[in-house]
Design a protein around this motif. Structure first.
Motif, PDB file in Angstrom:
ATOM      1  N   VAL A 129      -9.353  -3.834 -19.401  1.00 19.90           N
ATOM      2  CA  VAL A 129      -8.226  -4.657 -18.964  1.00 19.90           C
ATOM      3  C   VAL A 129      -8.685  -5.928 -18.278  1.00 19.90           C
ATOM      4  CG1 VAL A 129      -6.603  -2.752 -18.776  1.00 19.90           C
ATOM      5  CG2 VAL A 129      -8.048  -3.303 -16.841  1.00 19.90           C
ATOM      6  N   GLY A 130      -9.989  -6.119 -18.115  1.00 18.79           N
ATOM      7  CA  GLY A 130     -10.478  -7.376 -17.582  1.00 18.79           C
ATOM      8  C   GLY A 130     -10.987  -7.268 -16.162  1.00 18.79           C
ATOM      9  N   PRO A 131     -11.724  -8.286 -15.698  1.00 22.57           N
ATOM     10  CA  PRO A 131     -12.360  -8.242 -14.385  1.00 22.57           C
ATOM     11  C   PRO A 131     -11.389  -8.262 -13.218  1.00 22.57           C
ATOM     12  CG  PRO A 131     -12.594 -10.422 -15.372  1.00 22.57           C
ATOM     13  CD  PRO A 131     -12.022  -9.539 -16.430  1.00 22.57           C
ATOM     14  N   VAL A 132     -10.217  -8.869 -13.378  1.00 25.46           N
ATOM     15  CA  VAL A 132      -9.266  -8.936 -12.257  1.00 25.46           C
ATOM     16  C   VAL A 132      -8.781  -7.540 -11.895  1.00 25.46           C
ATOM     17  CG1 VAL A 132      -7.051  -9.822 -11.491  1.00 25.46           C
ATOM     18  CG2 VAL A 132      -8.561 -11.280 -12.830  1.00 25.46           C
ATOM     19  N   ALA A 133      -8.320  -6.788 -12.896  1.00 25.60           N
ATOM     20  CA  ALA A 133      -7.836  -5.435 -12.631  1.00 25.60           C
ATOM     21  C   ALA A 133      -8.957  -4.547 -12.105  1.00 25.60           C
ATOM     22  CB  ALA A 133      -7.234  -4.839 -13.895  1.00 25.60           C
ATOM     23  N   ASP A 134     -10.151  -4.662 -12.685  1.00 22.72           N
ATOM     24  CA  ASP A 134     -11.280  -3.869 -12.201  1.00 22.72           C
ATOM     25  C   ASP A 134     -11.639  -4.256 -10.771  1.00 22.72           C
ATOM     26  OD1 ASP A 134     -11.341  -2.598 -14.590  1.00 22.72           O
ATOM     27  OD2 ASP A 134     -13.060  -3.681 -15.399  1.00 22.72           O
ATOM     28  N   GLY A 135     -11.573  -5.558 -10.474  1.00 20.56           N
ATOM     29  CA  GLY A 135     -11.893  -6.011  -9.123  1.00 20.56           C
ATOM     30  C   GLY A 135     -10.904  -5.486  -8.091  1.00 20.56           C
ATOM     31  N   VAL A 136      -9.620  -5.479  -8.452  1.00 21.30           N
ATOM     32  CA  VAL A 136      -8.609  -4.932  -7.547  1.00 21.30           C
ATOM     33  C   VAL A 136      -8.866  -3.455  -7.298  1.00 21.30           C
ATOM     34  CG1 VAL A 136      -6.147  -4.393  -7.315  1.00 21.30           C
ATOM     35  CG2 VAL A 136      -6.861  -6.624  -8.166  1.00 21.30           C
ATOM     36  N   TYR A 137      -9.199  -2.737  -8.349  1.00 24.44           N
ATOM     37  CA  TYR A 137      -9.488  -1.303  -8.199  1.00 24.44           C
ATOM     38  C   TYR A 137     -10.675  -1.088  -7.258  1.00 24.44           C
ATOM     39  CZ  TYR A 137     -11.074   3.386  -9.418  1.00 24.44           C
ATOM     40  OH  TYR A 137     -11.486   4.684  -9.356  1.00 24.44           O
ATOM     41  N   VAL A 138     -11.755  -1.859  -7.449  1.00 20.68           N
ATOM     42  CA  VAL A 138     -12.938  -1.715  -6.593  1.00 20.68           C
ATOM     43  C   VAL A 138     -12.604  -2.086  -5.155  1.00 20.68           C
ATOM     44  CG1 VAL A 138     -15.244  -2.633  -6.139  1.00 20.68           C
ATOM     45  CG2 VAL A 138     -14.574  -2.058  -8.473  1.00 20.68           C
ATOM     46  N   TRP A 139     -11.824  -3.142  -4.961  1.00 20.61           N
ATOM     47  CA  TRP A 139     -11.505  -3.597  -3.607  1.00 20.61           C
ATOM     48  C   TRP A 139     -10.650  -2.572  -2.857  1.00 20.61           C
ATOM     49  CZ3 TRP A 139     -13.113  -7.266  -0.385  1.00 20.61           C
ATOM     50  CH2 TRP A 139     -12.344  -7.544   0.739  1.00 20.61           C
ATOM     51  N   ILE A 140      -9.612  -2.073  -3.529  1.00 15.92           N
ATOM     52  CA  ILE A 140      -8.704  -1.135  -2.853  1.00 15.92           C
ATOM     53  C   ILE A 140      -9.329   0.243  -2.700  1.00 15.92           C
ATOM     54  CG2 ILE A 140      -6.485   0.068  -3.050  1.00 15.92           C
ATOM     55  CD1 ILE A 140      -5.369  -2.393  -4.398  1.00 15.92           C
ATOM     56  N   GLY A 159     -12.069   2.988   0.666  1.00 18.40           N
ATOM     57  CA  GLY A 159     -12.709   4.269   0.940  1.00 18.40           C
ATOM     58  C   GLY A 159     -13.825   4.143   1.962  1.00 18.40           C
ATOM     59  N   LEU A 160     -14.618   3.067   1.853  1.00 17.41           N
ATOM     60  CA  LEU A 160     -15.702   2.857   2.811  1.00 17.41           C
ATOM     61  C   LEU A 160     -15.151   2.611   4.218  1.00 17.41           C
ATOM     62  CD1 LEU A 160     -18.099   0.592   0.695  1.00 17.41           C
ATOM     63  CD2 LEU A 160     -18.424   2.999   1.305  1.00 17.41           C
ATOM     64  N   VAL A 161     -14.048   1.851   4.327  1.00 15.70           N
ATOM     65  CA  VAL A 161     -13.451   1.607   5.642  1.00 15.70           C
ATOM     66  C   VAL A 161     -12.947   2.912   6.258  1.00 15.70           C
ATOM     67  CG1 VAL A 161     -11.518   0.499   6.815  1.00 15.70           C
ATOM     68  CG2 VAL A 161     -12.852  -0.783   5.130  1.00 15.70           C
ATOM     69  N   LEU A 162     -12.280   3.726   5.478  1.00 13.20           N
ATOM     70  CA  LEU A 162     -11.803   5.018   5.980  1.00 13.20           C
ATOM     71  C   LEU A 162     -12.952   5.920   6.395  1.00 13.20           C
ATOM     72  CD1 LEU A 162      -8.933   5.772   3.424  1.00 13.20           C
ATOM     73  CD2 LEU A 162      -8.701   5.012   5.795  1.00 13.20           C
ATOM     74  N   PHE A 163     -14.011   5.889   5.632  1.00 13.14           N
ATOM     75  CA  PHE A 163     -15.179   6.713   5.973  1.00 13.14           C
ATOM     76  C   PHE A 163     -15.818   6.214   7.268  1.00 13.14           C
ATOM     77  CE2 PHE A 163     -19.735   7.900   5.338  1.00 13.14           C
ATOM     78  CZ  PHE A 163     -19.556   9.269   5.416  1.00 13.14           C
ATOM     79  N   ALA A 164     -15.878   4.882   7.450  1.00 11.31           N
ATOM     80  CA  ALA A 164     -16.435   4.332   8.685  1.00 11.31           C
ATOM     81  C   ALA A 164     -15.586   4.726   9.900  1.00 11.31           C
ATOM     82  CB  ALA A 164     -16.541   2.817   8.578  1.00 11.31           C
ATOM     83  N   VAL A 165     -14.236   4.691   9.719  1.00 16.21           N
ATOM     84  CA  VAL A 165     -13.348   5.109  10.816  1.00 16.21           C
ATOM     85  C   VAL A 165     -13.550   6.576  11.144  1.00 16.21           C
ATOM     86  CG1 VAL A 165     -10.926   5.432  11.456  1.00 16.21           C
ATOM     87  CG2 VAL A 165     -11.641   3.330  10.302  1.00 16.21           C
ATOM     88  N   TRP A 166     -13.727   7.388  10.118  1.00 13.25           N
ATOM     89  CA  TRP A 166     -13.936   8.827  10.334  1.00 13.25           C
ATOM     90  C   TRP A 166     -15.229   9.065  11.096  1.00 13.25           C
ATOM     91  CZ3 TRP A 166     -17.666  12.365   9.024  1.00 13.25           C
ATOM     92  CH2 TRP A 166     -17.326  13.715   9.175  1.00 13.25           C
ATOM     93  N   ILE A 167     -16.272   8.330  10.748  1.00 11.13           N
ATOM     94  CA  ILE A 167     -17.550   8.475  11.462  1.00 11.13           C
ATOM     95  C   ILE A 167     -17.384   8.068  12.925  1.00 11.13           C
ATOM     96  CG2 ILE A 167     -19.898   7.537  11.656  1.00 11.13           C
ATOM     97  CD1 ILE A 167     -19.980   7.370   8.629  1.00 11.13           C
TER      98      ILE A 167
END
Length: 280
Positions: free
Chosen positions: A244-255, A260-268
């Motif tokens: 579907v293109g880099p924009v959709a993939d980029g949104v998926y990676v960002w969200i 996920g990394l931000v939530l994991f950092a908060v959990w730590i």
């Protein structure tokens, strides 16, 4: 020779020559119109009277309430079309709209979505034969133009160039579809038959432009279909939706990824050793 020269200077000679020229131009245009620009439906010539009669009966039951008993269309009080006229749309338009389930519409809206067909293939053929008998229009494509498997790599490349130039603004570079103004959208092309893709190009359903044989030849239409099918057969690299293109993939990676990394950092931070010491 002297007689001919004298008549050539007659006051009516100019208008007569002009009239003959206009008649000749009209005849040439009629031939071009019927052969290339708006070919008379071959189905109207080959369809049996039984098919036309059966199609008329189906039309009166399922289509006349919107398109009129004689397919002349029905106008609303606001001046818009409740059902557009079908005279001259040809067999290809009926085969596309009915064969993809867009017609009859389940409910009025900005765009008729693709769904399971309400009519059988035989009934669709009969409806197409009846509408084709009302006036010339694009015919259902010949089988030879639907054999996209016979296209060479050069043909696929040529079809891809045309598709990326004329179709990606709405359908995406891989035919994934996309949103359009006023609640409309360009549908996804995955799973659409070669015949219906060809018919969409020749009839221009809804907001889609018409690509008749004067704009793109039947062979090039087949090449476009070959490109679409070749893209669909490629592995779906990328995000969840794939292709579907880099924009959709980029949104998926960002969200998902960054989120996920931000939530994991908060959990730590809330379950670390220092937090436990403060609680004790």
């Amino acid at each position: 020779m002297r007689t001919l020269s004298t008549r050539r200077r007659h006051p009516l000679a100019g208008p007569v020559v002009l009239l003959l020229g206009l008649l000749a131009a009209a005849a040439i245009y009629a031939v071009i119109q019927s052969t290339w620009l708006s070919p008379a439906s071959a189905d109207a010539e080959t369809a049996s009277a039984t098919d036309v009669e059966a199609g008329q009966e189906l039309f009166l039951v399922g289509c006349a309430s919107c398109h009129g008993k004689n397919a002349q269309g029905i106008d609303t009080k606001e001046g818009t079309n409740y059902g557009p006229p079908l005279i001259g749309v040809g067999a290809a338009a009926v085969d596309f709209q009915v064969g993809t389930g867009r017609m009859p519409m389940a409910q009025s809206g900005h765009q008729a979505p693709r769904k399971a067909p309400e009519y059988t293939e035989e009934e669709t053929k009969q409806l197409a034969a009846y509408v084709a008998s009302l006036g010339p229009g694009p015919a259902i494509p010949e089988e030879r133009w639907l054999r996209y498997e016979e296209a060479t790599e050069e043909d696929v490349t040529r079809g891809g160039e045309f598709f990326r130039t004329n179709c990606t603004a709405c359908h995406n570079s891989v035919g994934a579809g996309g949103a359009l103004p006023s609640g409309r959208y360009a549908p996804e092309l995955d799973g659409v038959s070669a015949k219906h893709i060809y018919e969409a190009m020749t009839t221009g359903p809804q907001q889609m432009p018409v690509f008749n044989d004067a704009i793109i030849t039947p062979e090039d239409k087949r090449n476009v279909i070959a490109y679409i099918k070749a893209v669909q057969d490629e592995p779906a690299y990328g995000g969840v939706g794939g292709r579907v293109g880099p924009v959709a993939d980029g949104v998926y990676v960002w969200i998902v990824g960054i989120g996920g990394l931000v939530l994991f950092a908060v959990w730590i931070g809330t379950h670390g050793a220092r937090t436990k010491k403060k609680k004790s």
